[in-house]
Design a protein around this motif. Structure first.
Motif, PDB file in Angstrom:
ATOM      1  N   ALA A   1      44.584  23.418  64.931  1.00 35.05           N
ATOM      2  CA  ALA A   1      44.025  24.332  65.919  1.00 35.05           C
ATOM      3  C   ALA A   1      45.027  24.469  67.065  1.00 35.05           C
ATOM      4  O   ALA A   1      45.931  23.653  67.228  1.00 35.05           O
ATOM      5  N   SER A   2      44.836  25.485  67.855  1.00 33.02           N
ATOM      6  CA  SER A   2      45.765  25.764  68.950  1.00 33.02           C
ATOM      7  C   SER A   2      45.493  24.871  70.156  1.00 33.02           C
ATOM      8  O   SER A   2      44.559  24.079  70.181  1.00 33.02           O
ATOM      9  N   GLU A   3      46.288  25.084  71.161  1.00 36.13           N
ATOM     10  CA  GLU A   3      46.165  24.354  72.421  1.00 36.13           C
ATOM     11  C   GLU A   3      44.849  24.662  73.129  1.00 36.13           C
ATOM     12  O   GLU A   3      44.381  23.896  73.959  1.00 36.13           O
ATOM     13  N   ARG A   4      44.229  25.762  72.757  1.00 39.47           N
ATOM     14  CA  ARG A   4      42.972  26.151  73.406  1.00 39.47           C
ATOM     15  C   ARG A   4      41.807  25.247  73.020  1.00 39.47           C
ATOM     16  O   ARG A   4      40.836  25.146  73.753  1.00 39.47           O
ATOM     17  N   LEU A   5      41.882  24.597  71.837  1.00 36.07           N
ATOM     18  CA  LEU A   5      40.795  23.710  71.412  1.00 36.07           C
ATOM     19  C   LEU A   5      40.970  22.351  72.091  1.00 36.07           C
ATOM     20  O   LEU A   5      41.938  21.640  71.852  1.00 36.07           O
ATOM     21  N   LYS A   6      40.031  22.010  72.938  1.00 31.20           N
ATOM     22  CA  LYS A   6      40.052  20.738  73.691  1.00 31.20           C
ATOM     23  C   LYS A   6      39.133  19.744  73.007  1.00 31.20           C
ATOM     24  O   LYS A   6      37.956  20.036  72.769  1.00 31.20           O
ATOM     25  N   VAL A   7      39.633  18.553  72.680  1.00 31.25           N
ATOM     26  CA  VAL A   7      38.864  17.568  71.913  1.00 31.25           C
ATOM     27  C   VAL A   7      38.985  16.177  72.512  1.00 31.25           C
ATOM     28  O   VAL A   7      39.973  15.858  73.194  1.00 31.25           O
ATOM     29  N   ARG A   8      37.981  15.345  72.225  1.00 35.80           N
ATOM     30  CA  ARG A   8      37.984  13.948  72.676  1.00 35.80           C
ATOM     31  C   ARG A   8      37.624  12.944  71.577  1.00 35.80           C
ATOM     32  O   ARG A   8      37.848  11.758  71.723  1.00 35.80           O
ATOM     33  N   SER A   9      37.059  13.421  70.452  1.00 38.12           N
ATOM     34  CA  SER A   9      36.679  12.514  69.379  1.00 38.12           C
ATOM     35  C   SER A   9      36.726  13.230  68.039  1.00 38.12           C
ATOM     36  O   SER A   9      36.787  14.452  67.974  1.00 38.12           O
ATOM     37  N   VAL A  10      36.702  12.430  66.963  1.00 40.19           N
ATOM     38  CA  VAL A  10      36.838  12.979  65.606  1.00 40.19           C
ATOM     39  C   VAL A  10      36.114  12.067  64.623  1.00 40.19           C
ATOM     40  O   VAL A  10      35.999  10.865  64.846  1.00 40.19           O
ATOM     41  N   VAL A  11      35.636  12.661  63.531  1.00 40.58           N
ATOM     42  CA  VAL A  11      35.059  11.918  62.410  1.00 40.58           C
ATOM     43  C   VAL A  11      35.626  12.515  61.128  1.00 40.58           C
ATOM     44  O   VAL A  11      35.827  13.723  61.035  1.00 40.58           O
ATOM     45  N   PHE A  12      35.929  11.657  60.156  1.00 40.32           N
ATOM     46  CA  PHE A  12      36.495  12.088  58.878  1.00 40.32           C
ATOM     47  C   PHE A  12      35.463  11.947  57.787  1.00 40.32           C
ATOM     48  O   PHE A  12      34.745  10.953  57.732  1.00 40.32           O
ATOM     49  N   ASN A  13      35.372  12.936  56.916  1.00 36.58           N
ATOM     50  CA  ASN A  13      34.386  12.933  55.824  1.00 36.58           C
ATOM     51  C   ASN A  13      35.104  12.964  54.495  1.00 36.58           C
ATOM     52  O   ASN A  13      35.873  13.754  54.194  1.00 36.58           O
TER      53      ASN A  13
END
Length: 114
Positions: free
Chosen positions: A102-114
């Protein structure tokens, strides 16, 4: 006859144990992201072979850093769902295995993998 049956049963059980796949417990590959440190420096973060099914707060962008991460890249073999908040809360966005980004515009703090 009984000896042949016992040997056949033992061999059958052994084959089942050998061929039963072990459950996958981690995504293979690397998840990458960029973020601004609390000191104002651009940095890169990554997770190597992260565990599946477990919410992960991204190192460097926790509650002590007001700036979230951006530009996530999923180079693992599992789907990654990124979240705008910590503890997999807030809006989410899925990233496909191997090429998801994703681009710089998507701001994230956490993730989960499936």
């Amino acid at each position: 006859m009984r000896l042949r049956s016992a040997v056949a049963a033992a061999l059958g059980a052994g084959v089942l144990l050998i061929t039963t796949p072990a459950p996958a417990s981690a995504a293979t590959g690397q998840f990458r992201y960029a973020y601004m440190t609390v000191d104002g420096y651009e940095a890169s973060g990554f997770l190597n072979s992260p565990p599946n099914g477990q919410c992960l707060n991204l190192p460097g962008v926790g509650e002590d850093n007001p700036q979230p991460a951006h530009s996530p890249k999923n180079r693992t073999d599992a789907w990654a769902t990124v979240f705008t908040g910590t503890d997999c809360e807030g809006d989410s966005f899925p990233l496909r295995p191997h090429t998801g980004s994703a681009s710089e515009r998507l701001k994230v703090r956490s993730v989960v993998f499936n």
